[in-house]
Enzyme design. Sequence first.
Site, PDB file in Angstrom:
ATOM      1  N   ARG A  77     153.100  97.213 -58.417  1.00  0.00           N
ATOM      2  CA  ARG A  77     152.603  97.725 -57.203  1.00  0.00           C
ATOM      3  C   ARG A  77     151.015  97.177 -56.936  1.00  0.00           C
ATOM      4  NH1 ARG A  77     154.782 100.757 -53.546  1.00  0.00           N
ATOM      5  NH2 ARG A  77     156.656 100.500 -54.914  1.00  0.00           N
ATOM      6  N   THR A 108     151.325  91.911 -50.608  1.00  0.00           N
ATOM      7  CA  THR A 108     151.645  92.685 -51.764  1.00  0.00           C
ATOM      8  C   THR A 108     152.201  92.056 -52.837  1.00  0.00           C
ATOM      9  OG1 THR A 108     153.685  93.599 -50.739  1.00  0.00           O
ATOM     10  CG2 THR A 108     152.014  94.943 -50.292  1.00  0.00           C
ATOM     11  N   LYS A 116     157.071  93.643 -53.479  1.00  0.00           N
ATOM     12  CA  LYS A 116     158.368  93.453 -52.675  1.00  0.00           C
ATOM     13  C   LYS A 116     159.183  92.543 -53.347  1.00  0.00           C
ATOM     14  CE  LYS A 116     156.207  95.885 -48.822  1.00  0.00           C
ATOM     15  NZ  LYS A 116     154.756  95.659 -48.892  1.00  0.00           N
TER      16      LYS A 116
HETATM   17  N1  DSN Z   1     156.102 100.704 -46.684  1.00  0.00           N
HETATM   18  C1  DSN Z   1     156.092  99.144 -46.667  1.00  0.00           C
HETATM   19  C2  DSN Z   1     157.492  98.580 -46.257  1.00  0.00           C
HETATM   20  O1  DSN Z   1     158.135  99.590 -46.319  1.00  0.00           O
HETATM   21  O2  DSN Z   1     157.535  97.711 -45.322  1.00  0.00           O
HETATM   22  C3  DSN Z   1     154.906  98.430 -45.845  1.00  0.00           C
HETATM   23  O3  DSN Z   1     153.890  99.482 -46.084  1.00  0.00           O
END
Ligand code: DSN
Length: 410
Positions: A231, A222, A225
């Site tokens: 996103r 992704t 993060k």
């Molecule tokens: N929802 C994400 C997480 O919190 O790691 C993974 O999809």
Amino acid sequence: MSLAAVDLEVASLIEHERARQRDDLELIASENYVSAAVMEAAGSCLTNKYAEGLPGKRYAGGCEHVDKVEDLARVRAMQLFPGSEGVNVQPHSGAQANGAVYLAALKPGDTLLGLDLSNGGHLTHGSSANSSGKLYRAVHYRVNAQGFIDLDNVREIARAERPRIIVTGASAYPRFWDFAAFRAIADEVGALLLADIAHVAGLVAAGLHPSPFGHCDYVTTTTHKTLRGPRGGMAFAKADLMKGLNSAVFPGSQGGPLMHIIAATAVAFGEALRPNFADYQRQVLQNAQAMAAVLLERGFALVSGGTDNHLMLIDLSEKPYSGKDAEAYLGAAGITVNKNTVPNEKRSPFVTSGIRVGTPAMTTRGLGVAESRQVASWIADALDYGQDADRLARIRAEVHALTTRFPVPG
Ligand code: DSN
């Protein structure tokens, strides 16, 4: 006209969310705060543009500017991850990126070997609730009694099941991945190797986590993060696999790419290529170490006994309350976490016996080691005195006094 003038209902909900993000402490390990520049690109006029296809080979006219935007995102992505051979930045999410890899690499019914969901894996790594577990024959490896990936277990299952693809990576695993060891197992059984580095991508880019590039056939992540972008998702492949991967993204599984998000991704990757991004990632790790140390001092059990990365899993199996209770106690104290299953989980995924705590977002707002120790003490207090509403309210007031000193970016 402003949003508030057009739609006061939505505008006011956004304002409430802005206040929540500003006032509370965000410790969900998969979240972060983007810069004002990333936010501006994500909210730009590029949302109006259709651009099916790839730069230079589109199905719509008027793509001359968005072509350059997507090229910038691709070039910067490959600069961030030395050793990468090709990338598609169009997946709308990490789940879409994984789905595209499977579409490119597998036939329905092929065997996929990934980390068990309750041991820290992800839904898209073969959960029966997800298309990856419905379309493919999914089998799983687990962590050992100490909470570490058990390579003997991986090898044993791989030899017995002969998977077409082995999936590494996790949503809730606090230790490093040994991609070279997985490559050796994949080679032994003739499997492809995928690394889903969604959680640790920022650490990999900063050279603070082993890199999967050079070991894996496919790498997905992704962008929002530890990478601190908007996103979204993206997928890398070895050069000879890129054509198949590109077709699996479009037209295989998606329509038009989100060009405003791809622009914001390019901006975020430009930020990540600056030297201070590695400083940020180092602080993420130092803060996680500081929090883990305090939680251990306070008698909490951590899965695997600590952390190598940006997150830790507090194991509440021996406590008289569940992960769901703990999430609620901490929420009342102004600290946002998520309940999480732990290895050998006895409770349902809606209740769980653990919570996951991560440092990327709080580090982005500038909290250092001293504040991290304080935050961990508040977590321990809130869990130890979770039935005491007055105490939780007092912690919440202290949390808000701290967050006032550390404004969120943008
Ligand atoms: N929802 C994400 C997480 O919190 O790691 C993974 O999809």
